[in-house]
Design a protein around this motif. Structure first.
Motif, PDB file in Angstrom:
ATOM      1  N   LEU A  58       0.801  -1.217   0.000  1.00 23.87           N
ATOM      2  CA  LEU A  58       0.000   0.000   0.000  1.00 23.87           C
ATOM      3  C   LEU A  58       0.839   1.274   0.000  1.00 23.87           C
ATOM      4  O   LEU A  58       0.410   2.298  -0.513  1.00 23.87           O
ATOM      5  N   SER A  59       2.046   1.210   0.581  1.00 25.85           N
ATOM      6  CA  SER A  59       2.818   2.449   0.668  1.00 25.85           C
ATOM      7  C   SER A  59       3.663   2.681  -0.581  1.00 25.85           C
ATOM      8  O   SER A  59       4.325   3.705  -0.685  1.00 25.85           O
ATOM      9  N   LEU A  60       3.636   1.758  -1.536  1.00 30.39           N
ATOM     10  CA  LEU A  60       4.335   2.005  -2.799  1.00 30.39           C
ATOM     11  C   LEU A  60       3.319   2.430  -3.857  1.00 30.39           C
ATOM     12  O   LEU A  60       2.120   2.243  -3.714  1.00 30.39           O
ATOM     13  N   GLY A  61       3.855   3.000  -4.942  1.00 35.42           N
ATOM     14  CA  GLY A  61       2.992   3.496  -5.998  1.00 35.42           C
ATOM     15  C   GLY A  61       2.480   2.384  -6.908  1.00 35.42           C
ATOM     16  O   GLY A  61       2.894   1.229  -6.797  1.00 35.42           O
ATOM     17  N   ILE A  62       1.564   2.749  -7.798  1.00 39.29           N
ATOM     18  CA  ILE A  62       0.991   1.761  -8.721  1.00 39.29           C
ATOM     19  C   ILE A  62       2.091   1.141  -9.573  1.00 39.29           C
ATOM     20  O   ILE A  62       2.185  -0.077  -9.711  1.00 39.29           O
ATOM     21  N   ARG A  63       2.941   2.008 -10.151  1.00 42.65           N
ATOM     22  CA  ARG A  63       4.009   1.494 -11.023  1.00 42.65           C
ATOM     23  C   ARG A  63       4.888   0.496 -10.264  1.00 42.65           C
ATOM     24  O   ARG A  63       5.188  -0.593 -10.763  1.00 42.65           O
ATOM     25  N   THR A  88       3.098  -0.454 -17.002  1.00 41.34           N
ATOM     26  CA  THR A  88       2.052  -0.034 -16.079  1.00 41.34           C
ATOM     27  C   THR A  88       0.877   0.552 -16.837  1.00 41.34           C
ATOM     28  O   THR A  88      -0.275   0.225 -16.586  1.00 41.34           O
ATOM     29  N   ARG A  89       1.206   1.426 -17.792  1.00 39.33           N
ATOM     30  CA  ARG A  89       0.143   2.053 -18.581  1.00 39.33           C
ATOM     31  C   ARG A  89      -0.689   1.007 -19.292  1.00 39.33           C
ATOM     32  O   ARG A  89      -1.919   1.011 -19.223  1.00 39.33           O
ATOM     33  N   ALA A 106      -5.394   8.816 -10.137  1.00 32.55           N
ATOM     34  CA  ALA A 106      -5.009  10.147 -10.606  1.00 32.55           C
ATOM     35  C   ALA A 106      -3.770  10.040 -11.489  1.00 32.55           C
ATOM     36  O   ALA A 106      -3.687  10.663 -12.547  1.00 32.55           O
ATOM     37  N   ASN A 107      -2.806   9.253 -11.055  1.00 30.00           N
ATOM     38  CA  ASN A 107      -1.604   9.048 -11.867  1.00 30.00           C
ATOM     39  C   ASN A 107      -0.980   7.718 -11.492  1.00 30.00           C
ATOM     40  O   ASN A 107      -1.298   7.132 -10.458  1.00 30.00           O
ATOM     41  N   ALA A 137       2.355  12.484 -10.746  1.00 29.32           N
ATOM     42  CA  ALA A 137       1.578  13.560 -10.143  1.00 29.32           C
ATOM     43  C   ALA A 137       2.188  14.900 -10.544  1.00 29.32           C
ATOM     44  O   ALA A 137       3.410  15.010 -10.642  1.00 29.32           O
ATOM     45  N   PRO A 138       1.343  15.899 -10.807  1.00 33.28           N
ATOM     46  CA  PRO A 138       1.903  17.221 -11.065  1.00 33.28           C
ATOM     47  C   PRO A 138       2.648  17.693  -9.823  1.00 33.28           C
ATOM     48  O   PRO A 138       2.218  17.446  -8.702  1.00 33.28           O
TER      49      PRO A 138
END
Lengths: 500, 349, 330
Positions: free
Chosen positions: A345-350, A376-377, A388-389, B18-19
């Motif tokens: 959970l504390s890491l990003g999606i990528r 990832t994309r 969001a990103n 993220a921006p």
């Protein structure tokens, strides 16, 4: 009918992204057992937690003996005479039986010191009342699961509970132990207490319950005396929607055998698990919670050691000692426990998506961010992850989107076989549909899929074949088109033999 | 409910990153440390005219470079939810080995190899107990801390080792680049002590490994969620073991540099360093709960602590008063964001 | 109380008895009352400090600041004695205890209410508390000649063959035993450390329990601060440097689990006694005192290995045949 001991009216509870309960009303009568039934995620546990003061409802009211109550802590619920035997035992392994019964309200003498003699005496009395000869000074960790349940019942009695909630108390018990438990339930009934009994097993429900309340997706879909319904009616009520409507089964040609498992066993959890799995096939693995399905698949994936049995992929026998062996061979396992075992959970999606095959993204010595972003994309879009990103931390996403990311991580390893363990547990309806649709797509792409699920419509809607496990062994197998919900549930609960 | 679900074909617009917002950047731990570092320099420059002298500053690095080298290994261990409290004891044991090797006539290379070798052995021992025996590292390394220093005391007693080859001692006090050697008058190259240079090089290597390679990513994953990391095919035990070995190796290297600098060693060498080093790492923003941290942060924390100590010593402030400041700093940088959070939450509701 | 000593403690006690007997057989002087009394006096501070540390470890915490707290509280008591020599002895001791208590409350507050990990908080306060000594005392030390006579005489007083620090340690141990076994708050510490979720279900307030644990740890360190300073006749900033790790070692040897919820007064006392015996036996056996640290290190490791073997995770019993065996075993 006499006045109810406890009533809920219009109780609702939501969590971010999930509506757990909506407008639930129920009333509990003294001396009656009310079975609360529903699939996983239908809201049963949420009701338990609201009744025991662990959650506070967003709306609605609780009345005990006609008086409105607000529980702000478990203590308040106890004071009101409500006690629960929780699904996962929340007890103290290192403390004695007596202390487990009395932690939070130990008897003290005039000196305000804990009166151990009194505590042990009372514990012995309570245990004797339920005919459980467990020495009060034993440490809890020495007891079996069944004995721990008995201690929990004694704890409930120590509060002079007028309402006793039992959340799947038989999940880990043998037939004899269940008989013992039911004898105690009868006794509690006779003493005029109200019992809430939560179980998946219909034979038990029909044996012990007086009334039932059926939940589906957080709403009450039926209630009444248990004598007014049949098992088939209950199953239909629980499952609700006609199965085929929600799960458009894709027509996928089924190819040659990819995975062949023979006699997979370990010492205490599962034995002689054997099956073949073909290209494009979705194999449902059905059973009650605690039937050994997860354990067997984790053995297959190299998480826990296997004592016996073989696993072959494309005809070659594999030697799997760790998850990385399984990944290298082309087997993926999407774990049931998303929070602890699946998502970071504390890491990003990528970072999550690329984690299981990081070496693929190494260019020269270093990780290539463009390569990671590319993967990832493409996987993220394929699974319709909403974020969001791609750098967003997983902890900020909804449960459904977290699950999609976890599945993306496993697809990134380009597996031949993917095991999905309760892939839609605890996620919202929209994400559920997306995951279902995606499972079909995987099969279409030629993957072989094992789907562990406790939700019958999910299994029946998606699988080409279902094998049923009970107490660590495969007990039955059904082919698509030649099955009924009653048959499958019957095999899993053992009710089928009586029906047949 | 009964309406058939359309498969969600619509793609959500998801950005690659993220921006960047000024607030996020300003709240980064490293930025806070840079501000702290600049403040330290400014205050010290105002207070003491000797502070901003290149030679003084270069000399000051001698006092923290060895600890800083060990802090790099400690940072990775804390990142994966482990800790090594035996580091100072490993330094002592390795330093003693170096002392005996020097008496046996080893040259500088042999002495460094001896120190590093002993360090690696100690690391293997720690790593074995933590990973294969499955014991909590805090207790294991409290035990090996006593054991390693105890062995040093048993062998050495109250003796000191003071005989070292001249080339070795030379290394301990040497500058990689001396002022005069740079020759070109318009090009100002500051003098850099060897130990500090080694620290800089190791910082670069650790930074790259942690932040740019697959191994580094795996360490973050282990620190964030060891179970999920294992389920993802990461060899959690093997990597953890390796980190203990690396930590031991760095201790051995630091022992060689320290002995060369001091020119003598007793069994109480480097005593109490473990807590200084853990402080460096935590102040550097590595979370004791695991999974969060950066080598840049540790580097900045090392410099800040080094300069605070140096500045205060210029003003004849005793070392333990410096530690009051450092202790307060450590608690404050962790407490202030939490207090802000609490207040923020309260106004939000 | 049944279960006052368990098998583990019995084993540790037996090892100690056999060890002491063996040493005594070799060097009878070791068993002389005078030597035993000395041993107990030397170990009295460790007894109390280890018990206090155990209370903290029970809650899944750790207090690294205890030795610094001891030194600072001792300095405060010494300063009171130096500048207000007419203060009654009890108030001087109280000055140390209250100082320690306040320092413990600071730790507890930062841990319980800000949720900062105990190791970080106490690492920070360890540096702060020790540094405060220099600031308060202006860099000086307080020597025996500057402390009051009564202040220094008290730890040397003997009653029934035992010195006052030993009697205090006995009293404190009894208090700890009563607190941990006979009070709701004491049992609550075990509950919070054993299973925080279950403790919450039982309505136990974790924050309150943590505050309590660190306050106890602080107050005991304050009391020991006075005893240390008065007995050795000097107060300065380096007193008991690194002692926190000895204290934790005593707990580990005594069977206190660093994972929380497990530990007993008897075990911890035995763990401290073990270290005390090692320390005093070496000179008697004419073994270099430099062996002390290596021995305690080896013993700590042995203790952890034994503790860990007792805490193995059981496999799930799903197969009917496994369940039958499981029932028999239970």
């Amino acid at each position: 009918m006499s006045d109810p001991i406890l009533t809920l009216s219009g109780v609702s509870k939501s969590f971010p992204g999930v509506r757990a309960l909506h407008d639930i009303s129920l009333s509990l009568q003294p001396g009656r057992v009310t079975a609360v039934i529903g699939e996983n995620g239908a809201g049963k546990s949420t009701i338990v937690k609201i009744l025991t003061g662990i959650y506070r409802p967003d709306a609605g009211e609780i009345r005990v003996g006609g008086e409105q109550k607000h529980f702000s802590s478990p203590r308040d619920a106890w004071a009101a005479g409500i006690a629960a035997i929780h699904q996962e035992t929340v007890m103290f392994d290192e403390l004695s039986v007596a202390e487990n019964i009395f932690t939070g309200h130990m008897p003290t003498g005039s000196t305000r010191l804990v009166d151990w003699a009194e505590m042990r005496k009372k514990s012995a009395e309570l245990l004797k009342r339920i005919d459980a000869p467990i020495p009060p000074e034993f440490k809890l960790k020495r007891l079996s699961v069944a004995q721990k349940h008995l201690v929990e019942i004694a704890r409930a009695l120590s509060h002079e509970a007028r309402v006793v909630i039992m959340d799947e108390p038989t999940a880990a018990l043998s037939a004899n132990e269940i008989d013992d438990l039911f004898r105690i339930v009868e006794q509690l009934k006779a003493e005029g207490r109200a019992i809430v009994f939560i179980s998946h097993k219909f034979d038990e429900i029909f044996r012990i319950a007086d009334d039932f309340v059926c939940l589906r997706d957080g709403e009450k879909v039926g209630e009444g005396p248990i004598s007014s319904v049949t098992e088939a009616q209950l199953v239909r009520m629980m499952v609700g929607r006609p199965v085929d409507q929600v799960f458009p089964k894709r027509d996928v040609p089924i190819g040659e055998v990819v995975l062949s498992v023979k006699n997979l066993s370990n010492a205490t959890e599962y034995a002689d698990v054997s099956f073949d799995l073909r290209r494009g096939e979705i194999l449902g693995l059905y059973g009650l919670v605690g039937a050994g399905r997860t354990e067997a698949m984790q053995g297959l994936f190299g998480i826990t050691p296997v004592t016996r049995g073989t696993v072959s992929l494309d005809g070659r026998q594999l030697s799997i000692h760790s998850p990385s062996d399984a990944i290298a061979a082309g087997i993926s396992y999407v774990p049931e426990d998303r929070q602890d075992q699946g998502a970071i959970l504390s890491l990003g999606i990528r970072e999550n998506v690329t984690l299981a095959n990081l070496s693929k993204y190494v260019r020269g010595l270093f990780l290539s961010r463009p390569a990671e972003q590319e993967a990832t994309r493409s996987l993220g879009r394929r699974l319709a992850v909403k974020a969001a990103n791609w750098e967003q931390r997983l902890g900020e996403l909804s449960g459904g989107n977290q699950q999609k990311v976890v599945i993306a991580k496993w697809l990134a390893t380009r597996p031949k076989v993917i095991v999905l363990d309760e892939p839609t547990k605890g996620i919202d309806v929209g994400s559920k549909a997306a995951v279902h649709d995606f499972i079909g797509e995987l099969a279409q792409d030629g993957l072989a899929v094992v789907l562990i699920s406790s939700e019958l419509p999910e299994v029946m809607g998606l699988a080409d074949r279902v094998i049923v496990m009970k107490e660590g062994r495969i007990v039955d197998e059904f082919k698509r088109g030649a099955w009924s919900a009653e048959q499958i549930v019957g095999a899993a609960t053992g009710a089928a033999k009586e029906a047949a | 409910m009964n309406a058939p679900m359309q498969p969600p074909e619509s793609r959500y617009a998801v950005l690659d990153a993220a921006p960047r917002r000024a607030r996020d950047i300003l709240l980064r731990w490293e930025v806070i440390l840079v501000i702290l570092l600049v403040a330290t320099i400014v205050v010290n420059t105002i207070v003491s005219p000797y502070f901003l002298d290149v030679f003084n500053l270069a000399d000051a690095t001698f006092n923290f470079s060895e600890k800083a080298i060990i802090a790099l290994g400690m940072a990775l261990l804390i990142l994966v939810r482990q800790i090594d409290l035996s580091v100072a004891a490993i330094v002592a044991l390795a330093a003693m080995g170096i002392g005996y090797a020097a008496e046996a006539g080893f040259g500088p290379a042999g002495l460094f190899a001896t120190g590093i070798g002993i360090g690696i052995l100690c690391g293997v021992f720690n790593g074995f107990l933590v990973t294969y025996a499955g014991l909590p590292s805090i207790v294991v390394t409290i035990g090996t801390m006593s054991l390693f220093r105890g062995i040093t005391q048993v062998i050495l007693g109250d003796q000191a080792k003071t005989k070292y080859p001249a080339e070795f001692l030379e290394l301990g006090q040497s500058y990689f680049i001396k002022m005069k050697e740079s020759g070109v008058s318009w090009l100002f190259i500051p003098p850099i002590p060897l130990s500090f240079l080694i620290f800089l090089v190791l910082t670069a290597i650790f930074g790259i490994v942690l932040h740019k390679t697959a191994t580094g990513r795996k360490l973050f994953a282990i620190g964030s969620n060891p179970v999920a990391a294992r389920f993802s095919g990461i060899a959690v035990d093997r990597l953890t073991f390796l980190l203990f070995v690396v930590s031991g190796m760095l201790c051995g290297l630091a022992a060689a540099l320290l002995t060369a600098r001091l020119g003598s060693m007793r069994s109480n060498i480097a005593i109490g360093w473990e807590l200084d080093i853990v402080t460096m790492v935590i102040l550097g923003g590595v979370s004791i709960a695991g999974g969060v941290g950066s080598i840049l942060g540790v580097f900045l924390a090392v410099l800040t602590l080094g300069l605070v100590t140096f500045g205060m010593s210029l003003n004849n402030i005793p070392g333990q008063v410096v530690s009051v400041y450092i202790g307060l700093l450590l608690i404050a940088v962790i407490a202030i964001p939490r207090i802000a959070d609490k207040l923020g939450l309260r106004t939000g509701r | 109380m049944k279960g006052f000593v368990n098998y583990r403690e019995l084993a540790l006690g037996l090892i100690l008895v056999v060890g002491v007997a063996a040493i005594g057989a070799y060097q009878p002087v070791f068993l002389a009352w005078e030597n035993i009394s000395d041993l107990l006096t030397e170990t009295s501070v460790l007894f109390m400090m280890a018990l206090a540390q155990m209370v903290v470890i029970l809650t899944r915490g750790i207090d690294l600041s205890v030795a610094a707290n001891l030194a600072l509280s001792g300095m405060i008591a010494a300063l009171v004695s130096q500048y207000y020599p007419d203060t009654p002895l009890l108030l001087m001791i109280l000055a140390g205890v209250i100082t320690g208590l306040v320092l413990g409350l600071i730790n507890g507050g930062l841990i319980a209410f800000l949720g900062i990990p105990p190791i970080v908080v106490t690492l920070g306060t360890l540096a702060v508390y020790r540094g405060m000594i220099i600031i308060i005392a202006g860099g000086d030390q307080v020597n025996a000649s500057e402390m009051g006579a009564a202040f220094q005489a008290f730890p040397k007083q003997v009653l029934l063959g035992l010195t006052s620090p030993v009697w205090i340690a006995i009293g404190v141990s009894i208090l700890f035993w009563v607190f941990l076994n006979l009070t709701r708050a004491g049992r609550g510490l075990y509950a919070v450390g054993g299973n925080p979720v279950a403790a919450r279900y039982c309505g136990i307030d974790q924050k309150k329990q943590e505050m309590l644990a660190y306050s106890i740890s602080g107050a005991v360190a304050g009391l020991c601060g006075y005893l240390w300073v008065a007995r050795y006749g000097v107060a300065y900033s380096e007193i008991a440097n690194g002692y926190e790790l000895t204290v934790i070692a005593a707990c580990v040897i005594g069977g206190v689990s660093i994972g929380g919820g497990v530990g007993s007064v008897a075990g911890t006392l035995l763990g401290a006694l073990f270290l005390g015996i090692v320390m005093t036996a070496l000179p008697v056996l004419q073994i270099s005192p430099f062996w002390q640290m290596a021995i305690s290190g080896a013993v700590i490791l042995a203790a952890v290995v034994i503790n860990a073997r007792a805490e193995k995770r059981p496999e799930k019993l799903i197969l009917p045949e496994a369940r039958r065996i499981g029932r028999v075993r239970a």
